[in-house]
Design an enzyme around this catalytic site. Structure first.
Site, PDB file in Angstrom:
ATOM      1  N   GLU A  97      34.880  50.278  54.440  1.00  0.00           N
ATOM      2  CA  GLU A  97      36.168  50.076  53.765  1.00  0.00           C
ATOM      3  C   GLU A  97      36.659  51.353  53.079  1.00  0.00           C
ATOM      4  O   GLU A  97      35.986  51.875  52.184  1.00  0.00           O
ATOM      5  CB  GLU A  97      36.038  48.973  52.719  1.00  0.00           C
ATOM      6  CG  GLU A  97      37.324  48.695  51.955  1.00  0.00           C
ATOM      7  CD  GLU A  97      37.131  47.693  50.832  1.00  0.00           C
ATOM      8  OE1 GLU A  97      38.117  47.045  50.458  1.00  0.00           O
ATOM      9  OE2 GLU A  97      35.996  47.569  50.327  1.00  0.00           O
ATOM     10  N   GLU A 139      40.913  39.194  47.320  1.00  0.00           N
ATOM     11  CA  GLU A 139      40.161  40.016  46.369  1.00  0.00           C
ATOM     12  C   GLU A 139      41.103  40.522  45.275  1.00  0.00           C
ATOM     13  O   GLU A 139      41.430  41.700  45.202  1.00  0.00           O
ATOM     14  CB  GLU A 139      39.473  41.185  47.093  1.00  0.00           C
ATOM     15  CG  GLU A 139      38.419  41.851  46.223  1.00  0.00           C
ATOM     16  CD  GLU A 139      37.758  43.047  46.892  1.00  0.00           C
ATOM     17  OE1 GLU A 139      36.546  43.183  46.771  1.00  0.00           O
ATOM     18  OE2 GLU A 139      38.482  43.847  47.521  1.00  0.00           O
TER      19      GLU A 139
END
Length: 262
Positions: free
Chosen positions: A143, A244
């Site tokens: 990520e 998130e």
């Protein structure tokens, strides 16, 4: 129709961690993700998933010493054996929890450290992680993270992450496309989703969302998420979209944006 996973590290913090599974299921979520499960026995978490009819979408391999500020060890020279152990631990938990994706965090690099040396270590470690995970039919995701939230994080751009995946060439190594981080660093979200979703060698293995710039609900901020969700659906993405974000008030009270998708 997009499939959403509640991030139990950021959401439902008004409950103890193990109680967040039931709270998410009560609100209509069918899947969850979180940063780390390692403070609890894997079978204890699995029972919460089973009791509430939830799928585990994702979690992270151990990141080094989180309390001391470490944010992954995959790119850190001299930590290779520790990294191998972290991958083994993550895969051990995944075997019980049932998730098909494991996120490996890159780690921090100081401005005076040799980037090429870190990159070489990162590629070697990712090749190892992908090889080990493939034996268990699990995908590894990496990520890019913005340097406003995590200054010094090694991986920041989508194209850099895709290039690394291309260079390694492992079929189970993909990019975790966090729209919040990408918007802060690069913007042009829709174009990048179209560019990367159908890449033959890497592509997008997981997506996460949050409002920009405050990281609250996707309905708050500068991004047009209804358009992006429709685009993601039209591109054929079949994975989960991780929520998130940090609820502005109570988690359940802020889920109005989600109702039409459940």
């Amino acid at each position: 129709m997009p499939k959403f996973a509640a991030n139990l590290t950021m959401m439902y913090t008004e409950h103890a961690f193990l109680d967040r599974f039931a709270a998410a299921a009560k609100d209509g979520f069918k899947a969850v993700e979180f940063l780390f499960p390692y403070d609890f026995a894997s079978n204890e978490i699995k029972q919460r998933l089973t009791d509430n009819g939830l799928t585990q979408a994702l979690f992270n391999a151990p990141p080094g010493d989180w309390a001391k500020g470490e944010r992954g060890i995959a790119s850190l020279p001299g930590r290779e054996e520790e990294f191998k152990a972290s991958v083994a631990k993550g895969l051990e938990y995944a075997a019980v929890l049932g998730n098909e994706k494991l996120h490996v965090m890159a780690g921090l690099i100081a401005s005076d450290q040799p980037r090429e040396k870190h990159r070489a270590v990162y590629l070697k470690n990712l090749e190892y992680a992908a090889s080990e995970a493939r034996k268990a039919n699990i995908g590894i995701v990496i990520e890019p993270i913005n340097t406003r939230d995590i200054p010094g994080f090694f991986l920041n751009r989508q194209d850099d992450a895709q290039a690394i995946c291309d260079e390694i060439g492992a079929p189970n190594l993909q990019v975790q496309f966090d729209i919040y981080h990408c918007q802060i660093v690069e913007g042009d979200i829709a174009v990048k989703l179209k560019r990367d979703m159908k890449r033959p060698n890497a592509g997008i293995g997981h997506i996460q969302v949050a409002g920009v710039p405050e990281r609250h609900e996707p309905s708050i901020g500068e991004l047009n998420y209804p358009y992006l969700f429709e685009l993601i659906d039209s591109l054929g993405y079949e994975g989960f979209i991780g929520c998130e974000y940090k609820p502005k008030a109570g988690t359940s009270e802020g889920l109005g944006w989600l109702k039409s998708y459940l």
